[in-house]
Design a protein around this motif. Structure first.
Motif, PDB file in Angstrom:
ATOM      1  N   ASP A 231       0.851  -1.354   0.042  1.00 10.85           N
ATOM      2  CA  ASP A 231      -0.198   0.005  -0.118  1.00 10.85           C
ATOM      3  C   ASP A 231       0.777   1.310   0.007  1.00 10.85           C
ATOM      4  N   TRP A 232       2.122   1.015  -0.333  1.00 14.53           N
ATOM      5  CA  TRP A 232       3.197   2.367  -0.352  1.00 14.53           C
ATOM      6  C   TRP A 232       3.339   2.950  -1.517  1.00 14.53           C
ATOM      7  N   PRO A 233       2.786   4.105  -1.852  1.00 14.50           N
ATOM      8  CA  PRO A 233       2.700   4.590  -3.175  1.00 14.50           C
ATOM      9  C   PRO A 233       4.049   5.064  -3.749  1.00 14.50           C
ATOM     10  N   HIS A 234       4.945   4.931  -3.165  1.00 14.72           N
ATOM     11  CA  HIS A 234       6.190   5.755  -3.726  1.00 14.72           C
ATOM     12  C   HIS A 234       7.454   4.688  -3.474  1.00 14.72           C
ATOM     13  N   ILE A 248       1.768   1.167 -10.352  1.00 17.64           N
ATOM     14  CA  ILE A 248       1.929   2.154  -9.185  1.00 17.64           C
ATOM     15  C   ILE A 248       1.018   3.307  -9.401  1.00 17.64           C
ATOM     16  N   ASN A 249       0.172   3.489  -8.058  1.00 22.92           N
ATOM     17  CA  ASN A 249      -0.927   4.348  -8.149  1.00 22.92           C
ATOM     18  C   ASN A 249      -0.857   4.821  -6.693  1.00 22.92           C
ATOM     19  N   ASN A 250      -1.744   5.812  -6.390  1.00 25.37           N
ATOM     20  CA  ASN A 250      -1.806   6.494  -5.127  1.00 25.37           C
ATOM     21  C   ASN A 250      -2.164   5.420  -3.981  1.00 25.37           C
ATOM     22  N   GLU A 251      -2.694   4.239  -4.321  1.00 26.21           N
ATOM     23  CA  GLU A 251      -3.062   3.205  -3.433  1.00 26.21           C
ATOM     24  C   GLU A 251      -2.051   2.193  -3.152  1.00 26.21           C
ATOM     25  N   GLY A 252      -0.917   2.004  -3.842  1.00 29.89           N
ATOM     26  CA  GLY A 252       0.075   1.361  -3.865  1.00 29.89           C
ATOM     27  C   GLY A 252       0.876   0.803  -4.881  1.00 29.89           C
ATOM     28  N   PHE A 253       1.494  -0.388  -5.058  1.00 31.14           N
ATOM     29  CA  PHE A 253       1.998  -1.114  -5.988  1.00 31.14           C
ATOM     30  C   PHE A 253       1.766  -2.382  -6.107  1.00 31.14           C
TER      31      PHE A 253
END
Length: 461
Positions: A231-234, A248-253
């Motif tokens: 759930d980490w977006p970066h 990859i998106n705002n909800e994770g990868f």
């Protein structure tokens, strides 16, 4: 060029050197705060666990082998070879290694500084070939111990529970750490393979593992597949190869790796030699990266400090040249200190609020201070606030350069070129000798006034 003009230019250059002191002090403060942030990271890592890297599972067999070694204690005093018995760990990698994991992340803070940590559930499956009992160079083997199934974990403190290891779907108890053979390493988890195990077999491992910032696995197999979800977006994908698929998106990868023993030959050779291989550059690894922090952005902004001070001083100098309005060195210095205060405010504010808002507050505050001061110094509301607004525009351009990392050099070069163009344009007809020599300036002024009066009289006649 006349001496008084040279003196003025040297004075301005000296003032810029004086401003090095407060700017270096601010740089030191940024370094101190960065060191404090790193200290917090180490504190959290000690309490939770550090960066994690998984190695295995492997089949490891402790043996005593006879090996040829070079010695220098021969009777002749020269180098000779001798046969010695040595303890070694013969290793066997699986044909297929599959890792499937889920990471739940969060930020852990100490004061105002934090670091990303995660809790992962990893399902590892390895398939070993039918000839796993084959011994290389059997003529050298003097003695062998029962084979072990070995898994290495970088930081065992991250284990939330004892790992579950199944061989052909049968759970096998772990060997206690004090009973492990010498040389397997202090971060090893192992089980004894059943005595009646023959032919190809499958190993399944379940790990409930905590870690800080990064998670990786060494591709110790003829074919390795790894899938991670978080759930980490970066994320930042590092190590041996990049994922073949990632989303990859705002909800994770979600990421998937594929590699083989040809690409990972060096780390497999290291493992088969019995060494404890911890080469992070050979792992399939993901790092939970924090977005650019305020301290890092402030440090980058400080690199442009002399550009802003130089442009401001150049503008003041042009004002003196074009308006014939002398400015004292102390007035230059106070404005320069106000610009240095901008960076100190930026560092302090960016630790508590978003960097963009901190930059805006610091820039507007310092430019308002400079505008109020210059309005009195130059005796003109319009002139003082024109300087302040121009400075605010330059600060905005610098912010744009900071945000455009890939184009920072290009934009910085264009800004300098534009500033030089303005200076050369407004001074292209200026008589620098006349400006430098007050007597000649007065003579030219009287001459120009006389010509103006004559011209007016002629027009009246």
């Amino acid at each position: 060029m006349r001496p008084n003009l040279l003196l003025k230019m040297f004075t301005i250059a000296g003032l810029m050197l004086v401003l090095v002191v407060p700017l270096l002090m601010i740089q030191g403060k940024i370094s101190d705060r960065s060191a404090e942030a790193l200290h917090v990271k180490h504190q959290i890592s000690r309490q939770i666990s550090g960066e994690q890297q998984i190695s295995g599972p492997l089949i490891v067999t402790p043996r005593i082998r006879e090996q040829l070694v070079e010695k220098r204690d021969c009777h002749s005093g020269e180098t000779c070879t001798a046969i010695e018995q040595r303890r070694v760990l013969d290793s066997q990698v699986p044909d297929l290694l599959s890792i499937n994991g889920d990471l739940q992340s969060e930020m852990r803070y100490r004061g105002i500084y934090g670091v990303p940590v995660y809790r992962s559930v990893l399902h590892i499956e390895a398939m070993f070939p039918a000839n796993w009992k084959a011994v290389s160079e059997p003529e050298q083997v003097v003695a062998s111990q029962p084979p072990l199934l070995l898994l290495r974990i970088e930081d065992l403190r991250g284990l939330v529970e004892r790992p579950q290891i199944l061989v052909n779907e049968v759970r096998v108890p772990l060997i206690e750490a004090e009973l492990l053979p010498e040389g397997v390493g202090s971060n090893a988890v192992a089980v004894a393979l059943p005595d009646n195990l023959n032919g190809a077999f499958t190993v399944k491992v379940r790990l409930n593992l905590n870690g800080t910032e990064s998670l990786g696995a060494l591709p110790l197999a003829k074919e390795t597949r790894m899938t991670l979800r978080s759930d980490w977006p970066h994320p930042s994908f590092e190590g041996l190869v990049s994922p073949v698929e990632r989303e990859i998106n705002n909800e994770g990868f979600t990421s998937q790796w594929r590699t083989n023993n040809l690409a990972a030959a060096s780390v497999i050779h290291c493992a088969q030699g019995g060494a404890v291989c911890r080469n992070h550059g050979q792992a399939l690894q993901v790092r939970l990266v924090q977005p650019v922090t305020g301290l890092l952005s402030s440090e980058r902004a400080l690199k442009y400090s002399f550009l802003i001070v130089g442009l401001t001083f150049a503008a003041f100098f042009l004002f003196e040249v074009l308006r014939r309005h002398p400015l004292h060195a102390m007035q230059y210095l106070l404005v320069g200190l106000a610009l240095a205060m901008f960076y100190l405010l930026l560092v302090a504010l960016s630790e508590h609020i978003d960097f963009m808002l901190a930059y805006l507050v610091a820039a507007v505050s310092c430019c308002m201070l400079i505008g109020i001061y210059l309005m009195a110094v130059m005796g003109s509301f319009k002139t003082g606030w024109t300087f302040a607004l121009s400075l605010l525009l330059v600060q905005g351009l610098i912010y744009g350069i900071l945000m455009a990392e890939d184009y920072a050099l290009l934009l910085g070069a264009l800004l300098l070129f534009a500033a030089l163009t303005v200076v050369m344009t407004v001074t292209r007809k200026l008589d620098w000798y006349a400006f430098a020599d007050p007597a000649k300036t007065a003579t030219n002024a009287g001459f120009n006034a006389a010509r103006s009066q004559e011209s007016s009289g002629a027009n009246a006649g």
